[in-house]
Scaffold this active site. Structure first.
Site, PDB file in Angstrom:
ATOM      1  N   SER A   1      31.994  42.030  33.081  1.00 30.23           N
ATOM      2  CA  SER A   1      32.789  41.255  34.029  1.00 30.23           C
ATOM      3  C   SER A   1      34.257  41.620  33.901  1.00 30.23           C
ATOM      4  O   SER A   1      34.693  42.132  32.878  1.00 30.23           O
ATOM      5  CB  SER A   1      32.614  39.761  33.766  1.00 30.23           C
ATOM      6  OG  SER A   1      33.549  39.025  34.536  1.00 30.23           O
ATOM      7  N   HIS A   2      35.018  41.326  34.956  1.00 23.98           N
ATOM      8  CA  HIS A   2      36.469  41.482  34.886  1.00 23.98           C
ATOM      9  C   HIS A   2      37.084  40.518  33.888  1.00 23.98           C
ATOM     10  O   HIS A   2      38.202  40.723  33.422  1.00 23.98           O
ATOM     11  CB  HIS A   2      37.096  41.207  36.255  1.00 23.98           C
ATOM     12  CG  HIS A   2      37.003  42.368  37.185  1.00 23.98           C
ATOM     13  ND1 HIS A   2      35.810  42.889  37.595  1.00 23.98           N
ATOM     14  CD2 HIS A   2      37.967  43.112  37.777  1.00 23.98           C
ATOM     15  CE1 HIS A   2      36.053  43.906  38.405  1.00 23.98           C
ATOM     16  NE2 HIS A   2      37.342  44.064  38.531  1.00 23.98           N
ATOM     17  N   SER A   3      36.368  39.433  33.613  1.00 23.90           N
ATOM     18  CA  SER A   3      36.915  38.384  32.757  1.00 23.90           C
ATOM     19  C   SER A   3      36.079  38.269  31.488  1.00 23.90           C
ATOM     20  O   SER A   3      34.851  38.156  31.548  1.00 23.90           O
ATOM     21  CB  SER A   3      36.901  37.057  33.531  1.00 23.90           C
ATOM     22  OG  SER A   3      36.749  35.974  32.640  1.00 23.90           O
TER      23      SER A   3
ATOM     24  N   GLY B   1      40.075  42.814  34.063  1.00 26.59           N
ATOM     25  CA  GLY B   1      39.766  44.202  34.401  1.00 26.59           C
ATOM     26  C   GLY B   1      38.532  44.620  33.642  1.00 26.59           C
ATOM     27  O   GLY B   1      37.868  43.777  33.035  1.00 26.59           O
TER      28      GLY B   1
ATOM     29  N   ASP C   1      29.856  42.296  37.623  1.00 28.89           N
ATOM     30  CA  ASP C   1      30.395  41.483  38.724  1.00 28.89           C
ATOM     31  C   ASP C   1      30.927  42.382  39.839  1.00 28.89           C
ATOM     32  O   ASP C   1      30.133  42.915  40.591  1.00 28.89           O
ATOM     33  CB  ASP C   1      31.343  40.372  38.255  1.00 28.89           C
ATOM     34  CG  ASP C   1      32.604  40.828  37.536  1.00 28.89           C
ATOM     35  OD1 ASP C   1      32.811  42.034  37.401  1.00 28.89           O
ATOM     36  OD2 ASP C   1      33.380  39.956  37.121  1.00 28.89           O
TER      37      ASP C   1
END
Lengths: 221, 209
Positions: free
Chosen positions: A9-11, A43, A67
């Site tokens: 995920s980006h997070s 990111g 994601d």
């Protein structure tokens, strides 16, 4: 050994949260989080993905859930540069639902292809197993009332999927594949619902007997 | 008369020029990305190219163009953190593979490298022309480079001009890939940041002696 999972995920918090949720239903599956950049920002990190792939790989392969955008692109790049890319698969699935479904499939001992298929199963294309596909015997039927306080929510649904998956039979619940976590969850069955199970195939009777026993035990709750 | 071959030292100077240009135009790239993306393109690329600069020093003086490009590729992939990392990383990696062991690139070799880079981006991102992505700068650049003859400086200049025109031409488009694709018609009127950074890189190449 089971198929391992990687959640990209980006997070970092999303990745860790998805891992936490999926792990609840799959205690023996290695699920690794690869969220955020190396410095903890939003990111995706190639190095974190590579490390997570290594952590989740136990010899049976790894399924990757992603994601958005760069999570997919970075995962694909990591796959391309991996030593054994044939043992890594990126599932085209929503990250939360896909991870939960894949975790349950991996927990029940499914191979790489089946875990990917479980993640990618979509309610929209839900087609119950056709009785015609199972020449062995006519359909067995079971009807019962759900007693679980919160209905067939994630954990009991996972128990049902795991039980149904253990038999050589096509099993449906309310017309959808009882071996598909996503489809079972999408039914949204509440407490007090009258639920119809049907099974065909060599183990049809045993499958329904096991499901009946499971339901009487409130699906382990 | 300008040199007719681009060697490893030229490649290194080009990358240093890209790093300097990204650094000085970082805010502008991020502003483009703020309008239709997630406001990190300039910072991400700058982080990547600063990391590249740190590693260039460790490279052999006699490193080939391919070796320089490969170093850029692996560094960008692991340091950029946004979609630009895998996309540019793949572009530089495919470019490095096309350059191979050659000590220097002539015009034809340069076109091969540019084409391989563009093909890598298309394969990774699966964007088509007019999707409002960096492909809209890369493809016109490759086409113009291929038609520019056998003078490397003419090839570089043609690629740079076409990439800039391609970037400008993304402004009226609706995006079909990347974060901007969530915006629908609200993306109209904004230039794609990836197309702009592509134009910046190729402009730096045209100006590197």
């Amino acid at each position: 050994m089971t198929v391992g999972l990687v959640v990209v995920s980006h997070s970092a918090r999303i990745a860790e949260g998805v891992v936490e949720l999926a792990a609840q239903m799959a205690p023996s599956v290695t699920i690794a989080a690869a969220g955020g950049t190396d410095d903890g920002g939003i990111g995706t990190s190639f190095d974190r993905i590579q490390a997570a792939l290594a952590e989740a790989e136990s010899g049976d392969g790894v399924v990757v859930l992603c994601d958005l955008g760069s999570a997919v692109l970075t995962a694909e790049t990591a796959l391309e540069l991996a030593e054994a890319p044939e043992r890594i698969r990126i599932a085209d699935a929503p990250i939360v639902e896909g991870a939960v479904a894949a975790a349950v499939a991996a927990e029940s001992g499914d191979g790489l292809d089946a875990v990917v298929a479980a993640a990618e199963a979509r309610q929209a294309e839900a087609a119950p197993p056709q009785a015609g596909d199972e020449p062995a015997g006519e359909a067995q039927r079971l009807e019962l009332v759900l007693e679980n306080e919160h209905g067939l929510h994630a954990r009991p649904a996972a128990e049902l999927v795991r039980t149904a998956s253990g038999f050589d039979a096509a099993v449906t619940v309310e017309g959808v594949d009882a071996k598909s976590m996503l489809r079972v969850l999408a039914l949204g069955l509440d407490r007090g619902s009258r639920v119809v199970f049907e099974a065909t195939g060599p183990d049809a009777r045993d499958a329904l007997a096991a499901i009946e026993a499971l339901a009487r035990n409130r699906f382990g709750e | 008369m300008a040199e007719q071959h681009l060697d490893g030292a030229w490649t290194r100077r080009w990358i240093e020029a890209v790093a300097a240009a990204v650094s000085s135009r970082k805010a502008e790239l991020t502003a483009l990305d703020r309008a239709i993306g997630d406001a990190d393109h300039g910072e991400n690329l700058d982080r990547g190219f600063q990391a590249v600069l740190g590693k260039l020093d460790a490279l052999d003086d006699g490193a080939t163009p391919g070796a320089v490009l490969k170093l850029v590729a692996t560094t960008l992939i692991s340091t950029v953190g946004g979609a630009a990392g895998p996309l540019y990383g793949t572009a530089f990696l495919k470019g490095a593979m096309a350059a191979g062991e050659r000590d220097a690139l002539d015009a034809a070799g340069l076109v091969e490298v540019l084409t391989a880079a563009r093909d890598g981006i298309v394969a990774r991102g699966k964007a088509e022309l007019q999707d409002k992505t960096m492909v809209d700068a890369w493809t016109p650049a490759v086409d113009a480079a291929a038609a520019a003859g056998d003078d490397v400086r003419a090839v570089l200049e043609a690629a740079a001009e076409a990439a800039q025109a391609g970037a400008v031409a993304t402004e009226p488009l609706v995006a079909h890939k990347g974060r901007a694709s969530y915006l629908g018609e609200r993306a109209i009127g904004h230039r794609d940041p990836g197309a702009e950074s592509t134009a910046l890189m190729l402009r730096a190449a045209a100006e590197t002696r």
